[in-house]
Design a protein around this motif. Structure first.
Motif, short mmCIF file in Angstrom:
data_model
loop_
_atom_site.label_atom_id
_atom_site.label_comp_id
_atom_site.label_asym_id
_atom_site.label_seq_id
_atom_site.Cartn_x
_atom_site.Cartn_y
_atom_site.Cartn_z
N VAL A 52 -57.24 -32.25 -15.35
CA VAL A 52 -58.42 -33.07 -15.08
C VAL A 52 -59.42 -32.29 -14.22
O VAL A 52 -60.63 -32.31 -14.48
CB VAL A 52 -58.02 -34.40 -14.40
CG1 VAL A 52 -59.24 -35.14 -13.89
CG2 VAL A 52 -57.23 -35.27 -15.36
N ALA A 53 -58.93 -31.57 -13.22
CA ALA A 53 -59.81 -30.84 -12.32
C ALA A 53 -60.54 -29.70 -13.02
O ALA A 53 -61.64 -29.33 -12.63
CB ALA A 53 -59.00 -30.29 -11.14
N THR A 54 -59.94 -29.15 -14.07
CA THR A 54 -60.56 -28.01 -14.74
C THR A 54 -61.40 -28.41 -15.95
O THR A 54 -61.94 -27.55 -16.63
CB THR A 54 -59.49 -26.99 -15.20
OG1 THR A 54 -58.56 -27.64 -16.06
CG2 THR A 54 -58.76 -26.40 -14.01
N ARG A 55 -61.50 -29.70 -16.19
CA ARG A 55 -62.36 -30.14 -17.29
C ARG A 55 -63.81 -29.75 -17.00
O ARG A 55 -64.30 -29.94 -15.90
CB ARG A 55 -62.29 -31.65 -17.48
CG ARG A 55 -61.03 -32.11 -18.20
CD ARG A 55 -60.97 -33.60 -18.26
NE ARG A 55 -61.41 -34.30 -19.44
CZ ARG A 55 -60.99 -34.12 -20.68
NH1 ARG A 55 -60.18 -33.14 -20.96
NH2 ARG A 55 -61.39 -34.89 -21.65
N SER A 56 -64.49 -29.23 -17.99
CA SER A 56 -65.85 -28.75 -17.76
C SER A 56 -66.90 -29.85 -17.88
O SER A 56 -68.01 -29.71 -17.40
CB SER A 56 -66.18 -27.62 -18.74
OG SER A 56 -66.06 -28.08 -20.06
N HIS A 57 -66.55 -30.96 -18.51
CA HIS A 57 -67.53 -32.05 -18.64
C HIS A 57 -67.08 -33.24 -17.81
O HIS A 57 -65.95 -33.32 -17.39
CB HIS A 57 -67.74 -32.43 -20.11
CG HIS A 57 -66.47 -32.80 -20.81
ND1 HIS A 57 -65.95 -34.04 -20.73
CD2 HIS A 57 -65.65 -32.08 -21.61
CE1 HIS A 57 -64.83 -34.09 -21.45
NE2 HIS A 57 -64.63 -32.90 -21.98
N GLY A 58 -67.98 -34.15 -17.56
CA GLY A 58 -67.70 -35.27 -16.68
C GLY A 58 -67.24 -36.52 -17.40
O GLY A 58 -67.45 -37.61 -16.90
N ASN A 59 -66.62 -36.41 -18.54
CA ASN A 59 -66.17 -37.57 -19.31
C ASN A 59 -64.89 -38.12 -18.70
O ASN A 59 -63.79 -37.71 -19.03
CB ASN A 59 -65.94 -37.16 -20.77
CG ASN A 59 -65.54 -38.33 -21.63
OD1 ASN A 59 -65.29 -39.42 -21.12
ND2 ASN A 59 -65.48 -38.11 -22.92
N THR A 60 -65.03 -39.07 -17.78
CA THR A 60 -63.88 -39.64 -17.10
C THR A 60 -62.95 -40.34 -18.08
O THR A 60 -61.74 -40.28 -17.94
CB THR A 60 -64.35 -40.66 -16.02
OG1 THR A 60 -65.27 -40.00 -15.17
CG2 THR A 60 -63.19 -41.18 -15.23
#
Length: 70
Positions: A52-60
Motif C-alpha cells: 500500500v505504501a509503495t502504490r504510486s497512485h492515490g486510489n484508496t
C-alpha cells in the motif's frame, strides 16, 4: 516461550521441557502454534502495508481491495 536461539526454529513439547507432564507438553505445542500464527500474521500485515505504501497512485479503494485480496 517456544523460541530457540536459531531464527525460524521452535522447540515445543518435551523438547522444550523434558520433565514436563503430558498436559503441559501439549499446552506448549498449542502456545507455539499461536505464537507462530501471530508471526505469520505480522509478516502478512507488514507485506500488505509495504504494498500500500509503495502504490504510486492515490486510489484508496484499490489499496483496500489489495489488502482484502479482492
Amino acid at each position: 516461550m517456544p523460541w530457540t536461539s536459531v531464527k525460524g526454529v521452535w522447540a515445543v513439547d518435551n523438547a522444550a521441557n523434558p520433565a514436563a507432564p503430558v498436559p503441559l507438553a501439549a499446552g506448549s505445542g498449542a502456545t507455539a502454534a499461536l505464537a507462530l500464527n501471530a508471526e505469520f500474521i505480522a509478516k502478512d500485515v507488514a507485506a500488505a502495508s509495504e504494498r500500500v505504501a509503495t502504490r504510486s497512485h492515490g486510489n484508496t479503494t484499490g489499496a483496500v481491495a489489495d489488502l482484502l485480496g479482492a
